[in-house]
Design a protein around this motif. Structure first.
Motif, PDB file in Angstrom:
ATOM      1  N   LEU A   1      12.026   0.510  -8.586  1.00 15.45           N
ATOM      2  CA  LEU A   1      12.428   0.144  -7.226  1.00 15.45           C
ATOM      3  C   LEU A   1      13.901   0.460  -6.976  1.00 15.45           C
ATOM      4  O   LEU A   1      14.270   0.966  -5.897  1.00 15.45           O
ATOM      5  CB  LEU A   1      12.176  -1.348  -6.993  1.00 15.45           C
ATOM      6  CG  LEU A   1      10.721  -1.788  -6.788  1.00 15.45           C
ATOM      7  CD1 LEU A   1      10.654  -3.306  -6.642  1.00 15.45           C
ATOM      8  CD2 LEU A   1      10.105  -1.121  -5.571  1.00 15.45           C
ATOM      9  N   HIS A   2      14.743   0.193  -7.950  1.00 12.71           N
ATOM     10  CA  HIS A   2      16.185   0.342  -7.737  1.00 12.71           C
ATOM     11  C   HIS A   2      16.619   1.801  -7.774  1.00 12.71           C
ATOM     12  O   HIS A   2      17.480   2.209  -6.973  1.00 12.71           O
ATOM     13  CB  HIS A   2      16.962  -0.451  -8.804  1.00 12.71           C
ATOM     14  CG  HIS A   2      16.676  -1.916  -8.742  1.00 12.71           C
ATOM     15  ND1 HIS A   2      16.888  -2.765  -9.817  1.00 12.71           N
ATOM     16  CD2 HIS A   2      16.203  -2.716  -7.734  1.00 12.71           C
ATOM     17  CE1 HIS A   2      16.541  -3.989  -9.491  1.00 12.71           C
ATOM     18  NE2 HIS A   2      16.120  -3.987  -8.219  1.00 12.71           N
ATOM     19  N   THR A   3      16.068   2.564  -8.689  1.00 15.00           N
ATOM     20  CA  THR A   3      16.573   3.930  -8.895  1.00 15.00           C
ATOM     21  C   THR A   3      15.844   4.967  -8.052  1.00 15.00           C
ATOM     22  O   THR A   3      16.448   5.980  -7.686  1.00 15.00           O
ATOM     23  CB  THR A   3      16.470   4.317 -10.376  1.00 15.00           C
ATOM     24  OG1 THR A   3      15.088   4.232 -10.791  1.00 15.00           O
ATOM     25  CG2 THR A   3      17.307   3.385 -11.241  1.00 15.00           C
TER      26      THR A   3
ATOM     27  N   LYS B   1       0.813  -1.213   0.000  1.00 18.29           N
ATOM     28  CA  LYS B   1       0.000   0.000   0.000  1.00 18.29           C
ATOM     29  C   LYS B   1       0.847   1.264   0.000  1.00 18.29           C
ATOM     30  O   LYS B   1       0.315   2.367  -0.145  1.00 18.29           O
ATOM     31  CB  LYS B   1      -0.948  -0.003   1.204  1.00 18.29           C
ATOM     32  CG  LYS B   1      -0.269  -0.099   2.553  1.00 18.29           C
ATOM     33  CD  LYS B   1      -1.321  -0.221   3.661  1.00 18.29           C
ATOM     34  CE  LYS B   1      -0.665  -0.380   5.028  1.00 18.29           C
ATOM     35  NZ  LYS B   1      -1.689  -0.518   6.109  1.00 18.29           N
ATOM     36  N   ARG B   2       2.175   1.116   0.127  1.00 19.75           N
ATOM     37  CA  ARG B   2       3.063   2.274   0.108  1.00 19.75           C
ATOM     38  C   ARG B   2       3.779   2.438  -1.224  1.00 19.75           C
ATOM     39  O   ARG B   2       4.287   3.525  -1.524  1.00 19.75           O
ATOM     40  CB  ARG B   2       4.114   2.158   1.226  1.00 19.75           C
ATOM     41  CG  ARG B   2       3.517   2.095   2.618  1.00 19.75           C
ATOM     42  CD  ARG B   2       4.605   1.976   3.669  1.00 19.75           C
ATOM     43  NE  ARG B   2       4.039   1.835   5.023  1.00 19.75           N
ATOM     44  CZ  ARG B   2       4.782   1.736   6.131  1.00 19.75           C
ATOM     45  NH1 ARG B   2       6.110   1.778   6.049  1.00 19.75           N
ATOM     46  NH2 ARG B   2       4.203   1.614   7.308  1.00 19.75           N
ATOM     47  N   LEU B   3       3.840   1.383  -2.009  1.00 20.24           N
ATOM     48  CA  LEU B   3       4.548   1.443  -3.291  1.00 20.24           C
ATOM     49  C   LEU B   3       3.543   1.681  -4.412  1.00 20.24           C
ATOM     50  O   LEU B   3       2.647   0.865  -4.643  1.00 20.24           O
ATOM     51  CB  LEU B   3       5.306   0.139  -3.533  1.00 20.24           C
ATOM     52  CG  LEU B   3       6.441  -0.156  -2.562  1.00 20.24           C
ATOM     53  CD1 LEU B   3       6.970  -1.574  -2.778  1.00 20.24           C
ATOM     54  CD2 LEU B   3       7.568   0.858  -2.728  1.00 20.24           C
ATOM     55  N   ILE B   4       3.674   2.804  -5.089  1.00 21.54           N
ATOM     56  CA  ILE B   4       2.733   3.175  -6.156  1.00 21.54           C
ATOM     57  C   ILE B   4       3.518   3.467  -7.434  1.00 21.54           C
ATOM     58  O   ILE B   4       4.363   4.370  -7.465  1.00 21.54           O
ATOM     59  CB  ILE B   4       1.903   4.406  -5.753  1.00 21.54           C
ATOM     60  CG1 ILE B   4       1.109   4.121  -4.464  1.00 21.54           C
ATOM     61  CG2 ILE B   4       0.953   4.811  -6.883  1.00 21.54           C
ATOM     62  CD1 ILE B   4       0.363   5.330  -3.933  1.00 21.54           C
TER      63      ILE B   4
ATOM     64  N   LYS C   1       2.409  -6.856 -13.598  1.00 25.11           N
ATOM     65  CA  LYS C   1       2.540  -6.043 -12.394  1.00 25.11           C
ATOM     66  C   LYS C   1       3.341  -6.803 -11.336  1.00 25.11           C
ATOM     67  O   LYS C   1       3.191  -8.011 -11.179  1.00 25.11           O
ATOM     68  CB  LYS C   1       1.152  -5.706 -11.821  1.00 25.11           C
ATOM     69  CG  LYS C   1       0.210  -5.029 -12.821  1.00 25.11           C
ATOM     70  CD  LYS C   1       0.501  -3.562 -12.949  1.00 25.11           C
ATOM     71  CE  LYS C   1      -0.511  -2.875 -13.836  1.00 25.11           C
ATOM     72  NZ  LYS C   1      -0.384  -1.402 -13.831  1.00 25.11           N
ATOM     73  N   LEU C   2       4.177  -6.045 -10.602  1.00 27.15           N
ATOM     74  CA  LEU C   2       4.970  -6.644  -9.531  1.00 27.15           C
ATOM     75  C   LEU C   2       4.165  -6.704  -8.240  1.00 27.15           C
ATOM     76  O   LEU C   2       3.481  -5.750  -7.863  1.00 27.15           O
ATOM     77  CB  LEU C   2       6.239  -5.824  -9.286  1.00 27.15           C
ATOM     78  CG  LEU C   2       7.350  -5.969 -10.324  1.00 27.15           C
ATOM     79  CD1 LEU C   2       8.516  -5.048  -9.968  1.00 27.15           C
ATOM     80  CD2 LEU C   2       7.820  -7.408 -10.417  1.00 27.15           C
ATOM     81  N   GLY C   3       4.241  -7.852  -7.578  1.00 27.06           N
ATOM     82  CA  GLY C   3       3.636  -8.030  -6.266  1.00 27.06           C
ATOM     83  C   GLY C   3       4.588  -8.848  -5.412  1.00 27.06           C
ATOM     84  O   GLY C   3       5.794  -8.890  -5.672  1.00 27.06           O
ATOM     85  N   GLY C   4       4.052  -9.496  -4.395  1.00 31.69           N
ATOM     86  CA  GLY C   4       4.898 -10.375  -3.583  1.00 31.69           C
ATOM     87  C   GLY C   4       6.028  -9.641  -2.903  1.00 31.69           C
ATOM     88  O   GLY C   4       7.209 -10.003  -3.066  1.00 31.69           O
ATOM     89  N   PHE C   5       5.690  -8.628  -2.102  1.00 33.87           N
ATOM     90  CA  PHE C   5       6.726  -7.823  -1.453  1.00 33.87           C
ATOM     91  C   PHE C   5       7.076  -8.380  -0.069  1.00 33.87           C
ATOM     92  O   PHE C   5       7.285  -7.630   0.888  1.00 33.87           O
ATOM     93  CB  PHE C   5       6.257  -6.371  -1.339  1.00 33.87           C
ATOM     94  CG  PHE C   5       5.975  -5.738  -2.676  1.00 33.87           C
ATOM     95  CD1 PHE C   5       7.012  -5.464  -3.549  1.00 33.87           C
ATOM     96  CD2 PHE C   5       4.683  -5.441  -3.068  1.00 33.87           C
ATOM     97  CE1 PHE C   5       6.766  -4.886  -4.780  1.00 33.87           C
ATOM     98  CE2 PHE C   5       4.426  -4.858  -4.287  1.00 33.87           C
ATOM     99  CZ  PHE C   5       5.468  -4.588  -5.160  1.00 33.87           C
ATOM    100  N   ASP C   6       7.163  -9.681   0.020  1.00 38.04           N
ATOM    101  CA  ASP C   6       7.460 -10.319   1.314  1.00 38.04           C
ATOM    102  C   ASP C   6       8.889 -10.047   1.780  1.00 38.04           C
ATOM    103  O   ASP C   6       9.161 -10.085   3.002  1.00 38.04           O
ATOM    104  CB  ASP C   6       7.278 -11.835   1.203  1.00 38.04           C
ATOM    105  CG  ASP C   6       5.867 -12.233   0.792  1.00 38.04           C
ATOM    106  OD1 ASP C   6       5.284 -11.522  -0.062  1.00 38.04           O
ATOM    107  OD2 ASP C   6       5.342 -13.243   1.282  1.00 38.04           O
ATOM    108  N   LEU C   7       9.825  -9.785   0.861  1.00 40.05           N
ATOM    109  CA  LEU C   7      11.243  -9.659   1.219  1.00 40.05           C
ATOM    110  C   LEU C   7      11.850  -8.326   0.821  1.00 40.05           C
ATOM    111  O   LEU C   7      13.082  -8.191   0.786  1.00 40.05           O
ATOM    112  CB  LEU C   7      12.050 -10.788   0.558  1.00 40.05           C
ATOM    113  CG  LEU C   7      11.662 -12.221   0.932  1.00 40.05           C
ATOM    114  CD1 LEU C   7      12.457 -13.217   0.105  1.00 40.05           C
ATOM    115  CD2 LEU C   7      11.883 -12.478   2.425  1.00 40.05           C
ATOM    116  N   VAL C   8      11.057  -7.366   0.441  1.00 38.93           N
ATOM    117  CA  VAL C   8      11.600  -6.067  -0.011  1.00 38.93           C
ATOM    118  C   VAL C   8      12.549  -5.510   1.060  1.00 38.93           C
ATOM    119  O   VAL C   8      12.209  -5.455   2.241  1.00 38.93           O
ATOM    120  CB  VAL C   8      10.454  -5.076  -0.291  1.00 38.93           C
ATOM    121  CG1 VAL C   8      10.992  -3.676  -0.487  1.00 38.93           C
ATOM    122  CG2 VAL C   8       9.685  -5.507  -1.520  1.00 38.93           C
TER     123      VAL C   8
END
Length: 807
Positions: free
Chosen positions: A179-181, A96-99, A204-211
């Motif tokens: 995400l990287h830049t 919910k924070r990554l847009i 679309k990217l999901g699965g942010f278990d390890l960000v």
């Protein structure tokens, strides 16, 4: 699972979400790669927008152990019996924070243990302190897992599949670059489990278990403790780089660039996607990508390349990717470029460059948004650039509706139906013309009420527009709506048709009379009587030849609505003058109309004659007779057969013989009574031999009269008036009638002086003795002449049965 779903819907927190979530999951939480999340369909409570809901029970997550993949440093990391709860909470807080356009967008999230701000959640820094009794809900844009999307690809369209796959990989690279830049984060779990695909074909990217960020001073160096603790159990082994499998996190902290771990995982993922049987590349990675993938999988993190340059690979240079990129950037493009692109989209769709899902889920929403912004704003439409944009949108909108939405009425109802009043409200002839050309689509998709209120009533303004082409297009477009128009609108249409018959444009007058012929079956009887015949009559007088020709053809098409009386008195008098029309085709059609109607008129005339005969027969049979005997009934002869019997008897000239006398006497056995019954009569007595006529004797006739009145020019006593049996034709007593005359219901009256005696010529020698002197006195100056008896014509047997054998 049913138990926690029940507790979910029973809680007060779930109802606070603006979405309705289905009970049955599309994908259960126990599926491989689900990481404890069940996938459900969801719809917005207000606008019905479709979405995807990820739901998980924290109690179930806390009881489900992770399938640990032990590394060399796993024991020292303090990881004992790890469960799915903490990685799921990490994903819940991060998504919910990554847009970003390439990251799965979260519309709403809910932790039922913390439904509002009165009791805040501990957050990422204290995930182990979060309560584990409630449920986690994440509502995102509509999407499905990557594996499901690959399995649903059509294996018979390999070229389209390959283009779609290349666009998906392009999306993943863009998401990781963000995400990287910009976010300065490493994803850490790039794999099929972390990629979702929207209906429009976007990955679309999901699965942010390890960000995690890299290089954090946490005592041991490298990624966060959460990453170190869970990455070996959460990320599939094939997608972990060598330094991760060996537990060399110090290398990541000291010398590895931020993109290094994701670069390696992406290379493995690209190989996985292209080796899928439906990817369209025969299970092979495209040649331009092979060298790049080798570099991306380098054992040294430092030597792995950055991801943005990968977007320049020739594999991404195809029409599908270009069109998709422009669709994503169209909002920020100059209006001129946008108009050019919109004008090119119909051809792109016709060539199959973009798929049906792209048209419905990406292009259509863009068009709807553009129309609402411009067409609904009168000030915006006053600017030529916005008008041109709307003119480019409308044809594309109806092309998509006709090609794709016709199969899914609910999508048409959702996207196009709300735009119909808005489109008709645009005061622009170009926009109106584009709508009218596609009016048949609206007729098939909208219900009767919407067609009458939202389509027909606004389009009526076109009937009175100052532009002739628009008036004509309005008339042509209305024909498809006629079957669904209500009575009030049909009456309104009739008034416009009458007005259009006086239109200055000859083509409009011609199309109007054609329209009237087609609309006639749908009108009421009253409206038809008022409209069609006056309209056709008026058009027959039109100086424009096609208009007169169309009117004649319309008359034939509507012939069932004219009575035969109207045809004879009104229609044919208008048509016949055109048999001498100056145009050959009009004359030919006029003769065709006349011939067609004459056939019907002849049939009607025959029917009328038959009805008249039946009425006369019924009236005659109703008269009673004094001498009726109640025998078998027989229809009374009509006046036609009555006179025919006399004519046939008079026309015969054969000399009777003795042999025929007895035969004719035998045939005379019945008599026709006034009530139609047949009465058997006694056989007559043979008379003297001199007359040589035994079938009708003077004694039978009971006629008084002398043969001296029978002159040569008497023609047997017949005069022209004798053909009609009436009291006026027998004004003297006797008059040739015997007692049987009463069988016809008629009584003899006095005969006028000078009338010929009917049977006087049959027996001139015994005239003075026949009848008892009732009519036997001689007038002064008259003498008896001894002429020979004239020959008497033999009556054929058929004539003796025609009702005259009573004599």
């Amino acid at each position: 699972m049913a138990s926690w779903l029940g507790s979910l819907w029973g809680g007060s927190g779930a109802s606070s979400l603006p979405y309705n979530i289905s009970t049955d999951p599309l994908s259960p939480s126990t599926n491989k790669g689900s990481h404890g999340w069940a996938i459900h369909t969801a719809t917005h409570k207000t606008n019905g927008e479709e979405a995807t809901a990820f739901q998980a029970s924290k109690a179930e997550l806390a009881k489900t152990p992770l399938q640990q993949q032990r590394s060399q440093s796993f024991a020292s990391s303090g990881g004992g019996n790890l469960t799915q709860l903490v990685p799921a909470l990490h994903h819940f807080h991060r998504i919910k924070r990554l847009i970003h356009p390439r990251i799965l967008r979260a519309h709403a999230t809910l932790d039922t243990d913390y439904p509002d701000d009165s009791k805040p959640s501990p957050g990422l820094d204290a995930l182990d302190k979060v309560a584990s009794t409630g449920n986690l809900i994440i509502v995102t844009e509509k999407a499905i897992p990557l594996d499901d999307w690959l399995d649903n690809l059509n294996p018979h369209t390999p070229q389209a599949n390959a283009a779609a796959v290349s666009w998906g990989i392009y999306n993943i690279v863009e998401g990781l670059s963000f995400l990287h830049t910009q976010a300065k984060l490493a994803h850490g779990m790039i794999s099929p489990d972390a990629v979702f695909v929207t209906p429009g074909g976007d990955f679309k990217l999901g699965g942010f278990d390890l960000v995690t960020p890299l290089g954090i001073a946490d005592g041991g160096g490298g990624p966060t403790p959460h990453f170190r603790k869970y990455e070996a159990s959460v990320c599939p082994a094939d997608y972990r780089s060598p330094e991760r499998t060996s537990g060399r996190y110090d290398t990541l902290q000291q010398s590895a660039p931020l993109h290094s771990i994701d670069c390696y995982s992406l290379a493995v993922l690209i190989e996985y996607i292209y080796t899928h049987p439906s990817a369209g590349t025969n299970g092979q990675v495209p040649v331009p990508l092979k060298k790049a993938l080798l570099r991306m999988k380098n054992d040294s993190p430092k030597l792995r390349p950055r991801l943005p340059p990968l977007l320049k690979c020739p594999v991404f240079d195809n029409p599908y990717v270009k069109a998709q990129k422009f669709l994503d950037e169209v909002v920020s493009k100059p209006v001129e470029e946008k108009i050019i692109f919109l004008q090119s989209l119909p051809d792109i769709l016709n060539r199959g460059v973009l798929t049906e899902n792209v048209a419905i889920y990406k292009i259509l929403p863009m068009l709807v948004m553009g129309l609402r912004a411009s067409a609904g704003n009168e000030a915006a439409m006053s600017q030529d650039i916005n008008r041109r944009e709307v003119l480019a949108i409308v044809p594309l909108l109806f092309q998509i509706a006709e090609s794709y939405l016709a199969k899914t009425p609910e999508l048409f109802l959702k996207h196009v139906t709300p735009l119909v009043p808005l489109l008709f409200a645009v005061n622009d002839r170009g926009v109106r013309g584009s709508i009218l050309q596609k009016i048949s689509i609206l007729e098939t998709q909208l219900d009767k009420s919407a067609l009458n209120s939202s389509v027909f009533e606004p389009m009526c303004s076109g009937f009175t527009d100052s532009s002739g082409p628009l008036r004509e297009l309005t008339l042509k477009s209305t024909i498809v709506l006629v079957p669904k128009l209500n009575h009030a609108n049909l009456e309104k249409l009739v008034r416009y048709l009458v007005r259009l018959q006086a239109d200055p444009e000859a083509s409009i007058r011609t199309n109007t009379v054609i329209f009237i012929g087609k609309v006639a079956p749908h009108l009421t009887e009253t409206s038809r009587q008022k409209l069609i015949l006056p309209a056709f009559t008026r058009s027959m007088k039109d100086p424009f030849t096609p208009c007169r020709l169309a009117a004649l053809r319309a008359v034939i098409a509507c012939k069932e609505y004219f009575s035969q009386k109207e045809v004879a008195e009104k229609v044919l008098p208008c048509v016949i003058p055109h048999t001498l029309d100056g145009a050959n085709e009009v004359r030919a059609e006029a003769f065709n109309v006349v011939d067609t109607f004459l056939v019907n008129l002849r049939e009607e005339s025959k029917r009328m004659a038959k009805d008249e005969a039946e009425r006369m027969s019924a009236a005659t049979c109703g008269i009673g007779a004094e001498g009726g005997t109640g025998g078998a009934t027989s229809a009374a002869p009509s006046s036609g057969s009555y006179l025919t019997g006399i004519s046939s008897w008079m026309g015969s000239s054969t000399e009777p013989t003795a042999s025929t006398s007895s035969a004719s006497g035998a045939q005379r056995t019945t008599s026709s009574t006034s009530n139609g019954s047949l009465t058997k009569l006694p056989a007559p007595q043979p008379g003297p031999a001199a007359p040589k006529f035994s079938s009708l004797t003077l004694s039978d006739a009971q006629v008084g009269g002398s043969s001296k009145y029978n002159t040569a020019d008497d023609s047997g006593g017949w005069s022209d008036d004798d053909d009609i049996v009436s009291p006026q034709n027998n004004s003297t007593g006797g008059g040739g009638w015997d007692d049987d005359d009463d069988a016809f219901g008629m009584s003899p009256v006095n005969k006028t002086k000078g009338d010929g005696d009917f049977f006087a010529s049959f027996d001139s020698n015994k005239a003075s003795k026949v009848g008892g002197g009732k009519a036997g006195s001689l007038k002064p100056g008259m003498k008896l002449k001894g002429k020979a008896k004239p020959t008497v014509t033999k009556l054929p047997a058929s004539d003796l049965l025609d009702g005259w054998d009573d004599f």
